[in-house]
Design a protein around this motif. Structure first.
Motif, short mmCIF file in Angstrom:
data_model
loop_
_atom_site.label_atom_id
_atom_site.label_comp_id
_atom_site.label_asym_id
_atom_site.label_seq_id
_atom_site.Cartn_x
_atom_site.Cartn_y
_atom_site.Cartn_z
N TYR A 25 0.87 -1.21 0.01
CA TYR A 25 -0.08 -0.09 0.00
C TYR A 25 1.00 1.30 0.10
N HIS A 26 0.60 2.17 -0.86
CA HIS A 26 1.42 3.46 -1.10
C HIS A 26 0.56 4.88 -0.30
N ARG A 27 -0.59 4.82 -0.87
CA ARG A 27 -1.26 5.74 -0.06
C ARG A 27 -2.92 5.69 -0.09
N GLU A 83 -0.67 8.10 -10.01
CA GLU A 83 0.41 7.61 -8.86
C GLU A 83 -0.13 6.34 -8.34
N ASP A 84 0.79 5.63 -7.74
CA ASP A 84 0.57 4.29 -7.28
C ASP A 84 -0.28 4.48 -5.74
N ARG A 122 -1.60 -2.63 -10.59
CA ARG A 122 -1.19 -1.48 -10.11
C ARG A 122 -2.54 -0.94 -9.95
#
Length: 149
Positions: free
Chosen positions: A69-71, A104-105, A98
């Motif tokens: 998890y990125h955001r 943005e990821d 993705r």
């Protein structure tokens, strides 16, 4: 070592609008929802790339998932699940999904799925005639190069 095929793979983009049922008590998308979206996107990818007779007779089931998890994603976000096969070996295919918002990821799911026969529930080896549905053809490589990672 997984077979990475004769070239690049077809990439499939699957839009998702975040609805109220995806939100947890922290007001962002619940972690488990990403796995449901991944399965939905992979199935849509399969229906898009494979001939109808294979879609009717073969299915993909989960063997393993790794999620990063990125955001957070929140209510009403437009998320795009970008799916591609990154390799295959035996009856297993390795997918990358993705989840992006505005390029943005948000999260990345690497999954190993196994191919089964819907009727017998037996594993199906991913032979070249099956794997070819995920490969870019020479003509696609020139027209879709901007869509590839």
């Amino acid at each position: 070592m997984p077979d990475h095929g004769p070239g690049r793979y077809v990439e499939y983009r699957h839009p998702i609008r975040v609805g109220p049922g995806a939100i947890d008590d922290l007001d962002h998308v619940n972690n488990a929802i990403y796995l449901m979206w991944m399965q939905e996107a992979v199935n849509a990818y399969w229906r898009k790339t494979a001939p109808p007779e294979q879609v009717e007779t073969l299915a993909w089931i989960a063997h393993r998932h790794d999620v990063v998890y990125h955001r957070p994603a929140v209510l009403h976000d437009l998320i795009v699940a970008v799916v591609r096969v990154i390799g295959h070996q035996g009856c297993r295919a390795h997918f990358e999904t993705r989840f992006e918002r505005n390029s943005e990821d948000v999260a990345i799911v690497e999954s190993t799925l196994v191919c089964i026969d819907r009727g017998s529930r037996q594993l199906v080896r991913i032979r070249p005639d099956l794997a070819q549905h995920f490969y870019l053809r020479d003509t696609e490589a020139t027209t879709a190069s901007g869509a590839m990672r």
